[in-house]
Design a protein around this motif. Structure first.
Motif, PDB file in Angstrom:
ATOM      1  N   ALA A  28       0.829  -1.206   0.000  1.00  0.00           N
ATOM      2  CA  ALA A  28       0.000   0.000   0.000  1.00  0.00           C
ATOM      3  C   ALA A  28       0.865   1.257   0.000  1.00  0.00           C
ATOM      4  N   PHE A  29       1.943   1.261   0.788  1.00  0.00           N
ATOM      5  CA  PHE A  29       2.798   2.438   0.867  1.00  0.00           C
ATOM      6  C   PHE A  29       3.469   2.726  -0.477  1.00  0.00           C
ATOM      7  N   GLU A  30       3.939   1.689  -1.142  1.00  0.00           N
ATOM      8  CA  GLU A  30       4.603   1.903  -2.429  1.00  0.00           C
ATOM      9  C   GLU A  30       3.624   2.433  -3.474  1.00  0.00           C
ATOM     10  N   ALA A  31       2.397   1.903  -3.465  1.00  0.00           N
ATOM     11  CA  ALA A  31       1.393   2.409  -4.402  1.00  0.00           C
ATOM     12  C   ALA A  31       1.065   3.871  -4.114  1.00  0.00           C
ATOM     13  N   TYR A  32       1.003   4.225  -2.837  1.00  0.00           N
ATOM     14  CA  TYR A  32       0.732   5.606  -2.440  1.00  0.00           C
ATOM     15  C   TYR A  32       1.871   6.529  -2.889  1.00  0.00           C
ATOM     16  N   ARG A  33       3.093   6.069  -2.758  1.00  0.00           N
ATOM     17  CA  ARG A  33       4.234   6.857  -3.240  1.00  0.00           C
ATOM     18  C   ARG A  33       4.128   7.136  -4.736  1.00  0.00           C
ATOM     19  N   ALA A  59       2.050  11.738   3.930  1.00  0.00           N
ATOM     20  CA  ALA A  59       1.477  12.970   3.375  1.00  0.00           C
ATOM     21  C   ALA A  59       2.165  14.198   3.964  1.00  0.00           C
ATOM     22  N   GLU A  60       2.455  14.171   5.273  1.00  0.00           N
ATOM     23  CA  GLU A  60       3.071  15.315   5.934  1.00  0.00           C
ATOM     24  C   GLU A  60       4.514  15.533   5.500  1.00  0.00           C
ATOM     25  N   THR A  61       5.229  14.467   5.222  1.00  0.00           N
ATOM     26  CA  THR A  61       6.656  14.580   4.894  1.00  0.00           C
ATOM     27  C   THR A  61       6.933  14.619   3.394  1.00  0.00           C
ATOM     28  N   GLY A  62       5.880  14.635   2.583  1.00  0.00           N
ATOM     29  CA  GLY A  62       6.079  14.747   1.146  1.00  0.00           C
ATOM     30  C   GLY A  62       6.405  13.437   0.459  1.00  0.00           C
ATOM     31  N   GLU A  63       6.197  12.305   1.138  1.00  0.00           N
ATOM     32  CA  GLU A  63       6.485  11.016   0.512  1.00  0.00           C
ATOM     33  C   GLU A  63       5.314  10.485  -0.303  1.00  0.00           C
ATOM     34  N   ALA A  64       4.130  11.021  -0.088  1.00  0.00           N
ATOM     35  CA  ALA A  64       2.969  10.571  -0.853  1.00  0.00           C
ATOM     36  C   ALA A  64       3.046  11.117  -2.269  1.00  0.00           C
ATOM     37  N   GLY A  65       2.569  10.330  -3.220  1.00  0.00           N
ATOM     38  CA  GLY A  65       2.595  10.754  -4.609  1.00  0.00           C
ATOM     39  C   GLY A  65       1.469  11.719  -4.934  1.00  0.00           C
TER      40      GLY A  65
END
Length: 245
Positions: A28-33, A59-65
């Motif tokens: 899930a995290f990789e897909a979100y990135r 989302a807060e640290t800018g890692e979300a795509g």
């Protein structure tokens, strides 16, 4: 530790992606990135709380795509439920991942049917299970490895899993592959000495795997890629729901 090849699954920004049995959230995290709108789905409320917290931190640290180069952040949410009766409308998702899940479900035909139902026509799914022969060695070495609550209830051969997915209307999309060759000997060792025993050889091998996961050095990455066809612990299949379904 990612099992699915996101290039083969063709994950793109803005797609709706369901991670069935998300566990700790690795896929899930990789897909979100990558900018997909992710729904992490599992029965375990504690896991989902941790996954939701990580979504927020990303989302807060800018890692979300983002959905497009200058678009808004992708969305990510968690949903608790049963893979045999998922609370989503038909054709809700463009991509579905079910990684190391089906071997835990007695009524796997129902879960496969749900994966097919919530996938949109033309959509792709990635399904991974333990590979037959490395898993069979584990079962022969240790009953405790699989005979426990929430443990593995079956071992799939590739043809059997392909037939089950086909019975739900999902067709092969690209070649299958294997993953995590370095993990097979670890589990054989763990099963041989006792899955609950914390002995020095098991600890040493586990440190190696953690080091490889954190550092991803070229030597071990090349070694694992070379060994995966023969020794890979996971089988990965990619299937498509026909566009006219």
């Amino acid at each position: 530790m990612i099992t699915v090849d996101y290039r083969r699954l063709d994950v793109r920004p803005g797609q709706r992606l369901l991670d069935v049995g998300c566990g700790a959230g690795r896929h899930a995290f990789e897909a979100y990135r990558r900018g997909a709108h992710v729904t992490a789905f599992d029965t375990n409320a504690d896991d989902l709380r941790a996954v939701g917290g990580m979504f927020g931190a990303m989302a807060e640290t800018g890692e979300a795509g983002r959905v497009g180069p200058a678009g808004p952040l992708a969305r990510a949410t968690t949903v608790q439920g049963d893979a045999r009766r998922m609370p989503f409308p038909d054709a809700s998702f463009d991509r579905v991942i079910a990684a190391e899940v089906l071997e835990h479900i007695v009524a796997d035909t129902a879960a496969i049917g749900e994966i097919a139902r919530v996938l949109r026509p033309g959509g792709l799914a990635a399904v991974t299970v333990p590979r037959w022969w490395p898993e069979r060695v584990c079962w022969l070495l240790s009953d405790a490895y699989h005979a426990n609550e929430g443990g593995h209830v079956r071992i799939y051969r590739r043809a059997e899993l392909t037939d089950r997915l086909g019975g739900a209307g999902l067709r092969a999309a690209g070649r299958h592959h294997h993953a995590h060759a370095l993990h097979s000997p670890y589990w054989w060792l763990k099963c041989a000495v006792g899955v609950d025993r914390d002995v020095a050889p098991v600890r040493a091998y586990h440190r190696l795997l953690v080091w490889d996961l954190m550092r991803a050095p070229r030597t071990t990455r090349w070694t694992e890629r070379a060994l995966n066809p023969a020794l890979g612990k996971s089988l990965v299949l990619y299937v498509r729901k026909p566009a006219d379904a």
